[in-house]
Design an enzyme around this catalytic site. Structure first.
Site, PDB file in Angstrom:
ATOM      1  N   CYS A  12       0.783  -1.185   0.046  1.00 51.90           N
ATOM      2  CA  CYS A  12       0.108   0.060  -0.092  1.00 51.90           C
ATOM      3  C   CYS A  12       0.965   1.042  -0.066  1.00 51.90           C
ATOM      4  O   CYS A  12       1.528   1.571   0.821  1.00 51.90           O
ATOM      5  CB  CYS A  12      -0.827   0.055   1.264  1.00 51.90           C
ATOM      6  N   LYS A  39      -8.675 -10.287   4.872  1.00 52.99           N
ATOM      7  CA  LYS A  39      -8.734  -9.366   6.048  1.00 52.99           C
ATOM      8  C   LYS A  39      -9.341  -9.923   7.424  1.00 52.99           C
ATOM      9  O   LYS A  39     -10.110 -10.747   7.564  1.00 52.99           O
ATOM     10  CB  LYS A  39      -9.594  -8.237   5.829  1.00 52.99           C
ATOM     11  N   VAL A  52      -6.325   0.200   4.716  1.00 49.75           N
ATOM     12  CA  VAL A  52      -5.172   0.474   5.424  1.00 49.75           C
ATOM     13  C   VAL A  52      -4.775   2.005   4.814  1.00 49.75           C
ATOM     14  O   VAL A  52      -4.988   2.163   3.718  1.00 49.75           O
ATOM     15  CB  VAL A  52      -3.743  -0.612   5.313  1.00 49.75           C
ATOM     16  N   GLU A  64      -6.821   7.288   7.186  1.00 41.42           N
ATOM     17  CA  GLU A  64      -6.723   8.166   6.132  1.00 41.42           C
ATOM     18  C   GLU A  64      -5.250   8.668   6.091  1.00 41.42           C
ATOM     19  O   GLU A  64      -4.880   9.471   7.061  1.00 41.42           O
ATOM     20  CB  GLU A  64      -7.736   9.196   5.868  1.00 41.42           C
ATOM     21  N   SER A  65      -4.466   8.417   5.251  1.00 40.14           N
ATOM     22  CA  SER A  65      -3.045   8.452   5.312  1.00 40.14           C
ATOM     23  C   SER A  65      -2.897  10.025   5.699  1.00 40.14           C
ATOM     24  O   SER A  65      -1.609  10.503   6.518  1.00 40.14           O
ATOM     25  CB  SER A  65      -2.410   8.222   4.250  1.00 40.14           C
TER      26      SER A  65
END
Length: 229
Positions: A12, A39, A52, A64-65
């Site tokens: 990711c 998952k 993720v 949320e990155s």
């Protein structure tokens, strides 16, 4: 102090943003890997979007990155990754938003597109995004090598993961970063050498294999569903 745990998946790019930020801030943390094709039961309750990354900090859950990076910046300001000047902080957020809303969607739409005519349109659109980033972003932001000159920022950490994966577009769609994008190319060369990038990076072949189903149109994950035209 509550421990930091990043729920992640090595494939990711969004999770890589946060992994790099944790490393750049020299924080102690643990990684918890999730198999996105299988998952575990504990994952859904902490990740409402079933994606993720998720940052766990004591009883706090952040997902949320870009928001995770903001949380880390505010919670651990000792090694700052946003400028003190409000105008420059606003500039940083504008370009992080550009990455999230203008660059990344075209990256995935181009990769997912199956018709040659649509691919041609999206290659042109991606080229426009890259030239804009180079000329209106890097060329006006600073003298480099990073977005804000000599100091790394959250802009750099937000942009880098999908540029690490750019060979995927080259492999499957014949897309290259234009030679005219000199600042962008120079920045990418410098970013590849950052220790946080080296620790979290994978070789192009890993990414090319990981995105096979995107390229052939069979990907069914959350990001593919969100980005498919």
């Amino acid at each position: 102090m509550p421990k930091l745990e990043l729920v992640t998946a090595e494939v990711c790019p969004f999770a890589q943003r946060n992994h790099m930020t944790l490393l750049e801030k020299n924080l102690e943390f643990e990684l918890r890997e999730v198999d996105l094709d299988n998952k575990p039961n504990w994952f859904e309750p902490i990740s409402p979007y079933s994606k993720v990354p998720v940052l766990c900090h004591g009883n706090i859950r952040v997902y949320e990155s870009a928001i995770i990076n903001e949380y880390l910046e505010e919670s651990f300001p000792e090694r700052r990754l946003l400028p003190d000047d409000p105008g420059k902080r606003a500039n940083a957020r504008i370009w992080i938003d550009f990455d999230n809303t203008k660059f990344i969607p075209v990256f995935y739409k181009l990769l997912l597109a199956q018709e040659a005519s649509l691919q041609k349109i999206l290659v042109a659109e991606m080229t426009e995004r890259l030239v804009f980033l180079d000329q209106d972003g890097f060329s006006s932001a600073s003298e480099g090598p990073y977005w804000f000159g000599q100091k790394l920022s959250l802009v750099d950490l937000s942009l880098y993961p999908h540029f690490e994966r750019f060979p995927v577009l080259t492999e499957y769609r014949g897309m290259n970063i234009p030679r005219s994008c000199r600042r962008l190319r120079a920045w990418l060369d410098v970013m590849r050498e950052r220790s946080s990038a080296v620790v979290t990076a994978h070789e192009p072949g890993f990414h090319i294999q990981a995105y096979t189903q995107y390229a052939d149109g069979t990907a069914s994950g959350t990001t593919a569903k969100d980005m498919r035209i």
